[in-house]
Design a protein around this motif. Structure first.
Motif, PDB file in Angstrom:
ATOM      1  N   PHE A  44       0.851  -1.185   0.000  1.00  0.00           N
ATOM      2  CA  PHE A  44       0.000   0.000   0.000  1.00  0.00           C
ATOM      3  C   PHE A  44       0.885   1.232   0.000  1.00  0.00           C
ATOM      4  O   PHE A  44       1.702   1.404   0.911  1.00  0.00           O
ATOM      5  N   TYR A  45       0.737   2.070  -1.034  1.00  0.00           N
ATOM      6  CA  TYR A  45       1.578   3.264  -1.193  1.00  0.00           C
ATOM      7  C   TYR A  45       3.075   2.923  -1.099  1.00  0.00           C
ATOM      8  O   TYR A  45       3.833   3.537  -0.351  1.00  0.00           O
ATOM      9  N   SER A  46       3.465   1.900  -1.850  1.00  0.00           N
ATOM     10  CA  SER A  46       4.875   1.477  -1.970  1.00  0.00           C
ATOM     11  C   SER A  46       5.450   0.919  -0.675  1.00  0.00           C
ATOM     12  O   SER A  46       6.654   0.681  -0.593  1.00  0.00           O
ATOM     13  N   ASN A  47       4.619   0.724   0.331  1.00  0.00           N
ATOM     14  CA  ASN A  47       5.083   0.135   1.585  1.00  0.00           C
ATOM     15  C   ASN A  47       4.522  -1.274   1.732  1.00  0.00           C
ATOM     16  O   ASN A  47       3.441  -1.582   1.217  1.00  0.00           O
ATOM     17  N   THR A  48       5.267  -2.124   2.423  1.00  0.00           N
ATOM     18  CA  THR A  48       4.786  -3.469   2.708  1.00  0.00           C
ATOM     19  C   THR A  48       4.306  -3.528   4.157  1.00  0.00           C
ATOM     20  O   THR A  48       4.887  -2.892   5.049  1.00  0.00           O
ATOM     21  N   HIS A  49       3.244  -4.293   4.383  1.00  0.00           N
ATOM     22  CA  HIS A  49       2.650  -4.387   5.714  1.00  0.00           C
ATOM     23  C   HIS A  49       2.375  -5.850   6.034  1.00  0.00           C
ATOM     24  O   HIS A  49       1.861  -6.598   5.193  1.00  0.00           O
ATOM     25  N   TYR A  50       2.690  -6.237   7.267  1.00  0.00           N
ATOM     26  CA  TYR A  50       2.475  -7.597   7.740  1.00  0.00           C
ATOM     27  C   TYR A  50       1.400  -7.587   8.824  1.00  0.00           C
ATOM     28  O   TYR A  50       1.416  -6.720   9.718  1.00  0.00           O
ATOM     29  N   LEU A  51       0.493  -8.528   8.752  1.00  0.00           N
ATOM     30  CA  LEU A  51      -0.639  -8.555   9.679  1.00  0.00           C
ATOM     31  C   LEU A  51      -0.173  -8.663  11.128  1.00  0.00           C
ATOM     32  O   LEU A  51      -0.707  -7.969  12.003  1.00  0.00           O
ATOM     33  N   GLN A  52       0.787  -9.520  11.405  1.00  0.00           N
ATOM     34  CA  GLN A  52       1.233  -9.719  12.774  1.00  0.00           C
ATOM     35  C   GLN A  52       1.735  -8.415  13.395  1.00  0.00           C
ATOM     36  O   GLN A  52       1.461  -8.117  14.562  1.00  0.00           O
ATOM     37  N   ASN A  53       2.449  -7.632  12.602  1.00  0.00           N
ATOM     38  CA  ASN A  53       2.935  -6.337  13.099  1.00  0.00           C
ATOM     39  C   ASN A  53       1.781  -5.401  13.425  1.00  0.00           C
ATOM     40  O   ASN A  53       1.808  -4.672  14.423  1.00  0.00           O
ATOM     41  N   MET A  54       0.768  -5.410  12.571  1.00  0.00           N
ATOM     42  CA  MET A  54      -0.379  -4.530  12.798  1.00  0.00           C
ATOM     43  C   MET A  54      -1.163  -4.936  14.038  1.00  0.00           C
ATOM     44  O   MET A  54      -1.714  -4.094  14.750  1.00  0.00           O
ATOM     45  N   ILE A  55      -1.232  -6.238  14.312  1.00  0.00           N
ATOM     46  CA  ILE A  55      -1.936  -6.715  15.492  1.00  0.00           C
ATOM     47  C   ILE A  55      -1.170  -6.358  16.762  1.00  0.00           C
ATOM     48  O   ILE A  55      -1.748  -5.906  17.762  1.00  0.00           O
ATOM     49  N   GLU A  56       0.131  -6.555  16.737  1.00  0.00           N
ATOM     50  CA  GLU A  56       0.947  -6.392  17.938  1.00  0.00           C
ATOM     51  C   GLU A  56       1.326  -4.943  18.227  1.00  0.00           C
ATOM     52  O   GLU A  56       1.592  -4.596  19.380  1.00  0.00           O
ATOM     53  N   THR A  57       1.373  -4.098  17.207  1.00  0.00           N
ATOM     54  CA  THR A  57       1.792  -2.707  17.403  1.00  0.00           C
ATOM     55  C   THR A  57       0.629  -1.867  17.919  1.00  0.00           C
ATOM     56  O   THR A  57      -0.440  -1.835  17.287  1.00  0.00           O
ATOM     57  N   PRO A  58       0.770  -1.204  19.056  1.00  0.00           N
ATOM     58  CA  PRO A  58      -0.305  -0.338  19.567  1.00  0.00           C
ATOM     59  C   PRO A  58      -0.678   0.734  18.543  1.00  0.00           C
ATOM     60  O   PRO A  58       0.184   1.264  17.830  1.00  0.00           O
ATOM     61  N   THR A  59      -1.947   1.047  18.481  1.00  0.00           N
ATOM     62  CA  THR A  59      -2.427   2.034  17.521  1.00  0.00           C
ATOM     63  C   THR A  59      -2.148   3.437  18.036  1.00  0.00           C
ATOM     64  O   THR A  59      -2.588   3.806  19.124  1.00  0.00           O
ATOM     65  N   HIS A  60      -1.446   4.219  17.252  1.00  0.00           N
ATOM     66  CA  HIS A  60      -1.127   5.596  17.622  1.00  0.00           C
ATOM     67  C   HIS A  60      -2.035   6.562  16.862  1.00  0.00           C
ATOM     68  O   HIS A  60      -2.552   6.250  15.791  1.00  0.00           O
ATOM     69  N   PHE A  61      -2.169   7.741  17.449  1.00  0.00           N
ATOM     70  CA  PHE A  61      -3.050   8.767  16.877  1.00  0.00           C
ATOM     71  C   PHE A  61      -2.748   9.034  15.405  1.00  0.00           C
ATOM     72  O   PHE A  61      -3.636   9.023  14.561  1.00  0.00           O
ATOM     73  N   ASN A  62      -1.486   9.239  15.073  1.00  0.00           N
ATOM     74  CA  ASN A  62      -1.139   9.636  13.709  1.00  0.00           C
ATOM     75  C   ASN A  62      -1.046   8.446  12.744  1.00  0.00           C
ATOM     76  O   ASN A  62      -0.795   8.639  11.560  1.00  0.00           O
ATOM     77  N   LYS A  63      -1.228   7.221  13.258  1.00  0.00           N
ATOM     78  CA  LYS A  63      -1.169   6.041  12.398  1.00  0.00           C
ATOM     79  C   LYS A  63      -2.512   5.310  12.319  1.00  0.00           C
ATOM     80  O   LYS A  63      -2.620   4.298  11.639  1.00  0.00           O
ATOM     81  N   CYS A  64      -3.519   5.839  13.000  1.00  0.00           N
ATOM     82  CA  CYS A  64      -4.795   5.133  13.109  1.00  0.00           C
ATOM     83  C   CYS A  64      -5.451   4.914  11.748  1.00  0.00           C
ATOM     84  O   CYS A  64      -5.826   3.800  11.383  1.00  0.00           O
ATOM     85  N   ASN A  65      -5.588   6.000  10.974  1.00  0.00           N
ATOM     86  CA  ASN A  65      -6.255   5.884   9.675  1.00  0.00           C
ATOM     87  C   ASN A  65      -5.476   4.986   8.713  1.00  0.00           C
ATOM     88  O   ASN A  65      -6.062   4.203   7.962  1.00  0.00           O
ATOM     89  N   GLN A  66      -4.161   5.087   8.751  1.00  0.00           N
ATOM     90  CA  GLN A  66      -3.345   4.230   7.890  1.00  0.00           C
ATOM     91  C   GLN A  66      -3.535   2.760   8.262  1.00  0.00           C
ATOM     92  O   GLN A  66      -3.628   1.888   7.395  1.00  0.00           O
ATOM     93  N   LYS A  67      -3.615   2.489   9.552  1.00  0.00           N
ATOM     94  CA  LYS A  67      -3.807   1.115  10.008  1.00  0.00           C
ATOM     95  C   LYS A  67      -5.166   0.580   9.589  1.00  0.00           C
ATOM     96  O   LYS A  67      -5.298  -0.580   9.164  1.00  0.00           O
ATOM     97  N   ILE A  68      -6.187   1.415   9.680  1.00  0.00           N
ATOM     98  CA  ILE A  68      -7.529   1.002   9.255  1.00  0.00           C
ATOM     99  C   ILE A  68      -7.540   0.688   7.768  1.00  0.00           C
ATOM    100  O   ILE A  68      -8.070  -0.346   7.334  1.00  0.00           O
ATOM    101  N   ARG A  69      -6.943   1.574   6.972  1.00  0.00           N
ATOM    102  CA  ARG A  69      -6.913   1.353   5.524  1.00  0.00           C
ATOM    103  C   ARG A  69      -6.133   0.072   5.189  1.00  0.00           C
ATOM    104  O   ARG A  69      -6.561  -0.725   4.358  1.00  0.00           O
ATOM    105  N   THR A  70      -5.015  -0.113   5.864  1.00  0.00           N
ATOM    106  CA  THR A  70      -4.188  -1.279   5.595  1.00  0.00           C
ATOM    107  C   THR A  70      -4.916  -2.570   5.957  1.00  0.00           C
ATOM    108  O   THR A  70      -4.881  -3.558   5.209  1.00  0.00           O
ATOM    109  N   LEU A  71      -5.599  -2.572   7.089  1.00  0.00           N
ATOM    110  CA  LEU A  71      -6.341  -3.763   7.506  1.00  0.00           C
ATOM    111  C   LEU A  71      -7.547  -4.017   6.600  1.00  0.00           C
ATOM    112  O   LEU A  71      -7.919  -5.171   6.359  1.00  0.00           O
TER     113      LEU A  71
END
Length: 313
Positions: free
Chosen positions: A53-80
């Protein structure tokens, strides 16, 4: 001067109120997102290596384990949301491997073997399967994607409808009943069966082409050595022999029903989604009124989308 001070103070107070409300809304979304990711099904998704997504790679396990931060919330939602789309695209690709082969064998029965009775039975079974299982499945999967997408400040479905990966195609599969309801199958007119097969075949080929285009942009799948058709065909031959007959199609139908029920359990309910039979919508748990985490142990199959009915003569 005094009036100016009052005006300045009022403006500052108004700004603080706006900022506080906005921050509370974001906090609520973060809490809801973290709650959803507590459902065990997220850790058990295994069809996708990563998403792009937008030239970046994302792994599900990282998204699950990484706490959601204010400035990353929307990106995390879109990625998931994209991860869900890739997962659901894989489900439809698996089912299409079976549907396309059923259509091919049904055509052969009718055209080459002149076995009109079994050819018609196979076609009836396929249409019934689409009506009773695949259409409701598409409804649930699209609903899950859309419900998750709505967590975003600017939902994808609202602002980028034509670029919204997978969900629009799931909607079209859900609406195949617009085609199937027009079919009146008659045992006295074999062309009604061949026409139905051609319609279904063309419909799914187009939809799978669209899904595959989305997957190329976003999804890296875990490599598999076989597909459902080959796997089930091999299992049947091992148990019953080699004949492509009515017993085989009954066996195949049962396999597809079990597969779809497993998908609904593991890739819908176990992810925290719930179907509201009154509104026909998928809903998500919230911190104020969460869906019980033990829901996965008591999947309410009675609350699924209603099937469609096909006319026969």
């Amino acid at each position: 001067m005094f009036s100016l001070k009052i005006l300045t103070f009022s403006f500052l107070l108004y700004s603080v109120i706006l900022y506080t409300n906005a921050k509370m809304g974001t906090k609520k979304t973060i809490e809801q997102l973290d709650l959803i990711l507590q459902f065990s099904g997220w850790k058990n998704l295994s069809d996708i290596n990563l998403i792009k997504f937008y030239s970046n790679t994302h792994y599900l396990q990282n998204m699950i384990e990484t706490p959601t931060h204010f400035n990353k919330c929307n990106q995390k939602i879109r990625t998931l949301t994209i991860y869900l789309g890739c997962t659901y695209a894989k489900v439809m690709q698996n089912l299409y491997s079976v549907i396309s082969n059923v259509i091919r064998h049904s055509k052969r029965k009718i055209y080459e073997e002149k076995d009109l009775i079994n050819g018609c039975i196979f076609t009836d079974e396929l249409i019934k399967l689409i009506s009773l299982y695949i259409v409701p499945l598409a409804t649930l999967l699209k609903g899950a994607m859309d419900a998750f997408d709505l967590l975003h400040d600017t939902p994808w479905n609202n602002i980028e409808k034509y670029d919204y990966m997978v969900s629009p195609t799931l909607e079209k599969i859900e609406n195949i009943h617009d085609y199937l309801k027009k079919l009146i199958l008659s045992h006295n007119d074999i062309s009604t069966y061949t026409g139905a097969l051609e319609t279904i075949d063309k419909f799914f080929k187009i939809k799978m082409t669209n899904l595959n285009k989305d997957c190329v942009h976003y999804c890296e799948f875990v490599p598999v050595k076989t597909n459902l058709w080959k796997e089930w065909n091999h299992e049947y031959k091992t148990i019953f022999g080699h004949a492509i007959n009515l017993v085989f199609f009954k066996f195949l139908t049962k396999k597809m029903q079990n597969y779809i029920q497993t998908v609904i359990t593991e890739k819908y309910f176990h992810l925290g989604f719930k179907f509201d039979p009154i509104t026909g919508e998928t809903i998500l748990p919230t911190p104020m009124d969460p869906i019980e985490l033990d829901l996965e142990l008591r999947v309410p199959y009675q609350h699924l989308p209603s099937p469609i009915l096909i006319g026969t003569q």
